[in-house]
Design a protein around this motif. Structure first.
Motif, PDB file in Angstrom:
ATOM      1  N   GLU A 215       0.815  -1.215   0.000  1.00 44.14           N
ATOM      2  CA  GLU A 215       0.000   0.000   0.000  1.00 44.14           C
ATOM      3  C   GLU A 215       0.851   1.270   0.000  1.00 44.14           C
ATOM      4  OE1 GLU A 215      -3.217  -0.276  -0.372  1.00 44.14           O
ATOM      5  OE2 GLU A 215      -3.209  -2.460  -0.135  1.00 44.14           O
ATOM      6  N   LEU A 216       1.906   1.269   0.790  1.00 50.89           N
ATOM      7  CA  LEU A 216       2.711   2.483   0.915  1.00 50.89           C
ATOM      8  C   LEU A 216       3.916   2.488  -0.022  1.00 50.89           C
ATOM      9  CD1 LEU A 216       2.711   2.836   4.823  1.00 50.89           C
ATOM     10  CD2 LEU A 216       0.872   3.294   3.188  1.00 50.89           C
ATOM     11  N   ALA A 217       4.132   1.378  -0.700  1.00 50.09           N
ATOM     12  CA  ALA A 217       5.252   1.250  -1.638  1.00 50.09           C
ATOM     13  C   ALA A 217       6.598   1.480  -0.954  1.00 50.09           C
ATOM     14  CB  ALA A 217       5.075   2.197  -2.834  1.00 50.09           C
ATOM     15  N   LEU A 218       6.695   1.042   0.301  1.00 50.12           N
ATOM     16  CA  LEU A 218       7.942   1.184   1.045  1.00 50.12           C
ATOM     17  C   LEU A 218       8.575  -0.180   1.269  1.00 50.12           C
ATOM     18  CD1 LEU A 218       6.709   3.577   3.908  1.00 50.12           C
ATOM     19  CD2 LEU A 218       7.935   4.220   1.826  1.00 50.12           C
ATOM     20  N   PRO A 219       9.713  -0.438   0.625  1.00 50.11           N
ATOM     21  CA  PRO A 219      10.385  -1.710   0.857  1.00 50.11           C
ATOM     22  C   PRO A 219      10.986  -1.724   2.260  1.00 50.11           C
ATOM     23  CG  PRO A 219      11.716  -0.301  -0.538  1.00 50.11           C
ATOM     24  CD  PRO A 219      10.415   0.409  -0.337  1.00 50.11           C
ATOM     25  N   VAL A 220      10.904  -2.841   2.936  1.00 45.49           N
ATOM     26  CA  VAL A 220      11.422  -2.917   4.303  1.00 45.49           C
ATOM     27  C   VAL A 220      12.244  -4.177   4.505  1.00 45.49           C
ATOM     28  CG1 VAL A 220       9.559  -1.589   5.342  1.00 45.49           C
ATOM     29  CG2 VAL A 220       9.307  -4.071   5.082  1.00 45.49           C
TER      30      VAL A 220
ATOM     31  N   GLN B  18       2.145   3.032  -8.816  1.00 45.90           N
ATOM     32  CA  GLN B  18       2.346   2.349  -7.539  1.00 45.90           C
ATOM     33  C   GLN B  18       3.601   1.469  -7.599  1.00 45.90           C
ATOM     34  OE1 GLN B  18       0.068   2.587  -4.836  1.00 45.90           O
ATOM     35  NE2 GLN B  18       1.352   1.325  -3.541  1.00 45.90           N
ATOM     36  N   HIS B  19       3.699   0.698  -8.653  1.00 49.99           N
ATOM     37  CA  HIS B  19       4.853  -0.200  -8.784  1.00 49.99           C
ATOM     38  C   HIS B  19       6.151   0.559  -8.995  1.00 49.99           C
ATOM     39  CE1 HIS B  19       1.670  -3.289  -9.506  1.00 49.99           C
ATOM     40  NE2 HIS B  19       2.477  -3.926  -8.689  1.00 49.99           N
TER      41      HIS B  19
ATOM     42  N   LYS C 197       5.091  12.582  -3.232  1.00 49.90           N
ATOM     43  CA  LYS C 197       4.639  11.661  -4.277  1.00 49.90           C
ATOM     44  C   LYS C 197       3.894  10.590  -3.525  1.00 49.90           C
ATOM     45  CE  LYS C 197       8.602  11.631  -7.347  1.00 49.90           C
ATOM     46  NZ  LYS C 197       9.741  10.758  -7.708  1.00 49.90           N
ATOM     47  N   LEU C 198       2.586  10.612  -3.584  1.00 56.77           N
ATOM     48  CA  LEU C 198       1.827   9.647  -2.814  1.00 56.77           C
ATOM     49  C   LEU C 198       1.541   8.384  -3.614  1.00 56.77           C
ATOM     50  CD1 LEU C 198      -0.713  11.975  -0.979  1.00 56.77           C
ATOM     51  CD2 LEU C 198       1.498  11.118  -0.184  1.00 56.77           C
ATOM     52  N   PRO C 199       1.693   7.247  -2.971  1.00 55.64           N
ATOM     53  CA  PRO C 199       1.343   5.995  -3.635  1.00 55.64           C
ATOM     54  C   PRO C 199      -0.158   5.999  -3.953  1.00 55.64           C
ATOM     55  CG  PRO C 199       2.571   5.584  -1.610  1.00 55.64           C
ATOM     56  CD  PRO C 199       2.213   7.036  -1.615  1.00 55.64           C
ATOM     57  N   PRO C 200      -0.523   5.694  -5.191  1.00 58.82           N
ATOM     58  CA  PRO C 200      -1.933   5.759  -5.600  1.00 58.82           C
ATOM     59  C   PRO C 200      -2.885   5.019  -4.664  1.00 58.82           C
ATOM     60  CG  PRO C 200      -0.550   5.386  -7.498  1.00 58.82           C
ATOM     61  CD  PRO C 200       0.359   5.348  -6.303  1.00 58.82           C
ATOM     62  N   ARG C 201      -2.458   3.887  -4.153  1.00 56.09           N
ATOM     63  CA  ARG C 201      -3.404   3.067  -3.378  1.00 56.09           C
ATOM     64  C   ARG C 201      -3.913   3.747  -2.116  1.00 56.09           C
ATOM     65  NH1 ARG C 201      -3.050  -2.915  -4.821  1.00 56.09           N
ATOM     66  NH2 ARG C 201      -4.163  -3.169  -2.867  1.00 56.09           N
ATOM     67  N   ILE C 202      -3.140   4.696  -1.566  1.00 52.86           N
ATOM     68  CA  ILE C 202      -3.636   5.355  -0.362  1.00 52.86           C
ATOM     69  C   ILE C 202      -3.709   6.877  -0.539  1.00 52.86           C
ATOM     70  CG2 ILE C 202      -3.179   3.633   1.407  1.00 52.86           C
ATOM     71  CD1 ILE C 202      -0.753   6.391   0.627  1.00 52.86           C
ATOM     72  N   ALA C 203      -3.490   7.369  -1.749  1.00 49.83           N
ATOM     73  CA  ALA C 203      -3.581   8.813  -1.982  1.00 49.83           C
ATOM     74  C   ALA C 203      -5.031   9.283  -1.799  1.00 49.83           C
ATOM     75  CB  ALA C 203      -3.102   9.140  -3.383  1.00 49.83           C
ATOM     76  N   PRO C 204      -5.242  10.344  -1.028  1.00 49.70           N
ATOM     77  CA  PRO C 204      -6.608  10.844  -0.834  1.00 49.70           C
ATOM     78  C   PRO C 204      -7.253  11.237  -2.164  1.00 49.70           C
ATOM     79  CG  PRO C 204      -5.143  11.852   0.763  1.00 49.70           C
ATOM     80  CD  PRO C 204      -4.275  11.087  -0.205  1.00 49.70           C
ATOM     81  N   ILE C 205      -6.449  11.828  -3.035  1.00 47.31           N
ATOM     82  CA  ILE C 205      -6.902  12.132  -4.389  1.00 47.31           C
ATOM     83  C   ILE C 205      -5.970  11.385  -5.333  1.00 47.31           C
ATOM     84  CG2 ILE C 205      -7.193  13.928  -6.126  1.00 47.31           C
ATOM     85  CD1 ILE C 205      -7.603  15.918  -3.803  1.00 47.31           C
ATOM     86  N   GLN C 206      -6.526  10.532  -6.162  1.00 46.72           N
ATOM     87  CA  GLN C 206      -5.684   9.750  -7.070  1.00 46.72           C
ATOM     88  C   GLN C 206      -5.522  10.443  -8.413  1.00 46.72           C
ATOM     89  OE1 GLN C 206      -8.303   6.331  -6.532  1.00 46.72           O
ATOM     90  NE2 GLN C 206      -6.551   5.149  -5.818  1.00 46.72           N
TER      91      GLN C 206
END
Length: 484
Positions: free
Chosen positions: A193-198, A396-397, A285-294
């Motif tokens: 969802e956040l596109a953050l690799p951990v 997103q990817h 740069k917001l990840p589309p999956r959780i962006a308030p406005i896509q």
RNA sequence: CGGGGUGUGGCGCAGUUGGUAGCGCGCGGCGUUUGGGACGCUGAGGUCGGAGGUUCGAGUCCUCUCACCCCGACCA
């Protein structure tokens, strides 16, 4: 670069001062604002909407594992929070206390929860009688207070929003499974969802949660200085809390046993992580999956005649997309298109659709991706819905891939202590190295370099070399880094 | 808690040897504009963080005090 700078003249560049860039972008993108109370922030509607989308997704995932939401009190009596010695010892320096109610001194001070084990476990003790009552799987969304000395928006504030899960189990194995399961839920949520690799792994003894048997963590790498950010943790509490809070049950053989607990949490600091990992000199740069406005639509016109046609097209396009994505049409009349472009870039909206007379004439819209600015593409309205869906997915990817590249590029295998010192000094990122497992070596490195062991990754090599610090036989490969 | 810094319209700042507060942005109105932060005209808005003192007179000097920011130690 000169023209670039002109577009975003109000925002300092990342390279100049990353920490200041962070402070500015958080405020200017209207995620949060300073509050009159030191160390606290006001989360503005745009920032809160972002958090709400994150909440919704994580909440769904947590519930899928059988967990139910509940709510426990904000206050914890002093005697209760002091029951587990290691727990209170760990949190004491940052607990806020209530000593008065109205004009009466309290008989016993109340702690404002820094975390809720101490108020939830006594309730578990009341609810658990038999092995048939187990497991109990509970989560709560709330805010907690930790009296931090140096606050930073989202990353470290006196009061912060989070979810904290608390479970009780009949066996240690089951608690262990739950702790690991929830860490995996976090990893999947944060990466997907956040596109953050951990990097998932275990905390060392000195870094684990106060009162826990074991702490698991996911560690992300921030942009700029490439410091680490602990993005979520999951604890196997063993029976420590079961014993001090007297959570007992009769097992199938009629034997009285202490229960085992887990707790796990993810806070709104992950909002800060997204800002620091994905953001650039133009803003978020917001990840589309959780962006308030896509998708944001910006209309463009000159004459009144054009305006009528353009607005008609905007309505049509918005109608097409409304049920598919979160779309917003920016109809402000006091701002020029150029101003709006910059504004939405700053706010990190993944896709922008420009609709002007040229587009109307050709039954198309002009699409611009936030992650690859400067490239405009014409999309026929007939194929718009499909194109937008696909491109959002691609954004997103791409964000994840870029972040993963940063993580990999700034991670190095180190077998020489001097090299570690050097890397920490120049903010080179994560250093992977062998460690003998002794607290002495850990403490020494922290004192000499300020880097800490972020985690012992689950993924371990076949062979572990000698300890980076003392040269004795290495037990684990660990990640060293400075952390926020 | 140690080190450094800053408090002047909403924001960012200027303010000479003390002489009664100014600029840019933003904001309201009107008009012209609108494909990467438009422009003109016009208008509103501050008693200078707080208290005390020196002085005929203090944003400017002195004393005390409060708050915030940055760098450390600490931290989800």
């Amino acid at each position: 670069m000169t023209t670039e700078r002109k577009f975003v003249e109000e925002l300092i560049e990342q390279e100049d001062d990353f920490d200041r860039w962070y402070v500015e972008v958080v405020r200017k993108a209207e995620l949060a604002d300073d509050s009159p109370v030191r160390g606290t922030k006001v989360i503005r509607p745009y920032g809160f909407a972002l958090w709400e989308h994150m909440q919704a997704e994580l909440d769904r995932r947590i519930k899928e594992t059988g967990v139910q939401n509940a709510y426990f009190p904000l206050f914890i009596p002093k005697s209760m929070i002091e029951r587990e010695a290691a727990h209170i010892a760990g949190f004491a320096p940052e607990v806020a206390w209530v000593t008065r109610g109205g004009d009466k001194e309290l008989e016993e001070p109340w702690a404002v929860r820094p975390t809720s084990e101490a108020i939830i476990c006594p309730m578990f003790a009341r609810w658990v009688q038999s092995y048939r009552d187990l497991p109990i799987l509970i989560n709560q969304w709330c805010s907690v207070v930790r009296w931090e000395e140096r606050p930073r928006a989202f990353l470290r504030t006196l009061e912060f929003l989070w979810q904290e899960g608390h479970t009780v189990h009949a066996t240690l194995e089951e608690a262990e499974q739950r702790a690991r399961l929830m860490l995996e839920v976090y990893r999947d949520f944060v990466e997907t969802e956040l596109a953050l690799p951990v990097i998932p792994g275990q905390k060392t003894e000195s870094e684990k949660f106060a009162g826990a048997l074991r702490t698991y963590t996911i560690e992300a790498m921030m942009g700029g200085k490439h410091w680490a950010l602990q993005s979520a943790t999951s604890h196997n509490l063993g029976d420590h809390f079961g014993r001090v809070f007297d959570i007992q049950f009769l097992d199938a053989e009629g034997k009285r046993r202490y229960a085992f607990n887990t707790s796990w949490g993810l806070s709104h600091r992950t909002v800060g992580a997204m800002v620091m990992v994905h953001g650039d000199d133009r803003g978020l740069k917001l990840p589309p999956r959780i962006a308030p406005i896509q998708v944001v639509i910006v209309p463009i016109w000159r004459s009144d005649d054009e305006r009528v046609k353009v607005e008609e097209a905007v309505d049509r396009v918005r109608g097409l997309l409304r049920d598919v994505v979160r779309v917003h049409a920016d109809l402000r009349e006091d701002k020029t298109p150029g101003w709006k472009f910059n504004d939405w870039d700053l706010k990190g909206v993944p896709l922008r659709l420009e609709i002007g007379p040229r587009d109307v004439a050709q039954e198309q819209v002009t699409l611009v991706r936030r992650d690859v600015l400067g490239k405009r593409q014409a999309i026929p309205i007939s194929g718009l819905v499909q194109a937008v869906t696909e491109i959002l997915d691609d954004v997103q990817h791409s964000l994840f891939t870029a972040a993963k590249r940063m993580l990999d590029t700034h991670t190095e295998d180190v077998s020489d202590y001097e090299r570690l010192k050097e890397r920490v000094a120049i903010n080179a990122g994560f250093s992977r190295a062998s460690w003998c497992g002794s607290a002495e070596c850990e403490t020494r490195v922290k004192a000499e370099t300020r880097a800490t062991i972020r985690c012992i990754p689950f993924e371990q090599p076949e062979q572990v070399g000698p300890c980076l610090v003392c040269g004795e036989a290495g037990r684990f490969q660990v990640i060293w880094a400075r952390a926020y």
